[in-house]
Design an enzyme around this catalytic site. Sequence first.
Site, PDB file in Angstrom:
ATOM      1  N   ASP A   7       7.324   3.777  -8.196  1.00  0.00           N
ATOM      2  CA  ASP A   7       6.257   4.097  -7.235  1.00  0.00           C
ATOM      3  C   ASP A   7       6.158   5.617  -7.245  1.00  0.00           C
ATOM      4  OD1 ASP A   7       4.400   3.994  -5.204  1.00  0.00           O
ATOM      5  OD2 ASP A   7       5.890   3.868  -3.618  1.00  0.00           O
ATOM      6  N   GLU A  68       2.806   2.166 -10.656  1.00  0.00           N
ATOM      7  CA  GLU A  68       1.628   1.910  -9.836  1.00  0.00           C
ATOM      8  C   GLU A  68       0.432   2.633 -10.437  1.00  0.00           C
ATOM      9  OE1 GLU A  68       1.999   1.883  -5.503  1.00  0.00           O
ATOM     10  OE2 GLU A  68       0.137   3.015  -5.412  1.00  0.00           O
ATOM     11  N   ASP A 141       9.006   3.229  -0.277  1.00  0.00           N
ATOM     12  CA  ASP A 141       8.899   3.559  -1.708  1.00  0.00           C
ATOM     13  C   ASP A 141       9.894   2.752  -2.544  1.00  0.00           C
ATOM     14  OD1 ASP A 141       7.343   6.443  -1.269  1.00  0.00           O
ATOM     15  OD2 ASP A 141       8.875   6.001   0.217  1.00  0.00           O
TER      16      ASP A 141
END
Lengths: 202, 202
Positions: A7, A68, A141
């Site tokens: 992330d 991501e 996260d």
Amino acid sequence: MRVLGIDPGLTRCGVGVVDVEPNRTAKLVDVVVLRSPADLDTPNRLVRIADGLEAIIDEHRPQAVALERVFARSDVSTIMGTAQISGVAMLLAARRRLPVALHTPSEVKAAITGYGRADKAQVGAMVARILGLEAVPKPADAADALALAICHAWRTGGVAGAAVTDASAPAPLARTTTPAQQAWLAAERSAAVSGAARRLKK
Amino acid sequence: MRVLGIDPGLTRCGVGVVDVEPNRTAKLVDVVVLRSPADLDTPNRLVRIADGLEAIIDEHRPQAVALERVFARSDVSTIMGTAQISGVAMLLAARRRLPVALHTPSEVKAAITGYGRADKAQVGAMVARILGLEAVPKPADAADALALAICHAWRTGGVAGAAVTDASAPAPLARTTTPAQQAWLAAERSAAVSGAARRLKK
């Protein structure tokens, strides 16, 4: 298959490693949130995060990296840092010849909870459930990185390198899955909606 | 001082190396436009550009790296690639302990032509003039990279590492120049406006 989920972020970069079996069970290997101080200049913040990513890749030797997919958001300074970290992560992975796949937040939520607009608490709870953890990984996260890794393994049917997608590709799933994988994923989605995700919403 | 200027981009990445003397004369060392094919996946496009940047850094051993400061623009796919390349460039420079400075397009235009809203043709013409070249470097990415490198040397007064600025710093010039440098830069600006830039606009 062992997947590293990232992330991306300059202040906090979530990194999760999971092992996913062909029967879709998933096991936590490692999870960490890499940080860089806001008072350091950007080039050296990138070095901090890059060093951490390389150490994790070298320690756990994942077969694929899931990132991501970053979109434009309102906060320009945040998106720049996020895009810079994602560029660095892609470079490091590609130089190790690791396949890199990008998944959007809604793809991850749909894969993990069966619902593309699930909130962070729902995603965190499902990640803990899938990995058999007693608590939800914190901060968000960390949970997001694990969700990305699980999502990637599930969406590719556990085939390393099956979902090597371009950052500009509009529909990675449609491009990279076989009819059998699509049927499997469709079954998964309906199972998740009727089962786990519904339980979460109680 | 030897400066490497980078106009970051995934499709075309302009890279220019200049030597700038304390008396502000500048000499072309090298200029190249690194390219990566649009049909390659993003991670491997980043590897292509990164390999090219490293080769140039290792060959010419610049003392500082000047990068265009990237802002949000309308085309999201372009800005993502640009931000990713700038992250990669900052990482590679910082790992070699090279100072990295960011300059906005209008800072570069103002330094080179004396006019912050100069067009690409004016910047290209001034770059050719400053470096004593018979023709304007093409494509524009090449001229822009050289302009960045010259701008950096001039704005820092030729002191390597003087303008190590953060990506989020609002005013690198004010933060990093001494009163003497500011006077010098002010004189340069007025000279450029009354001299070279005016001639360009004839």
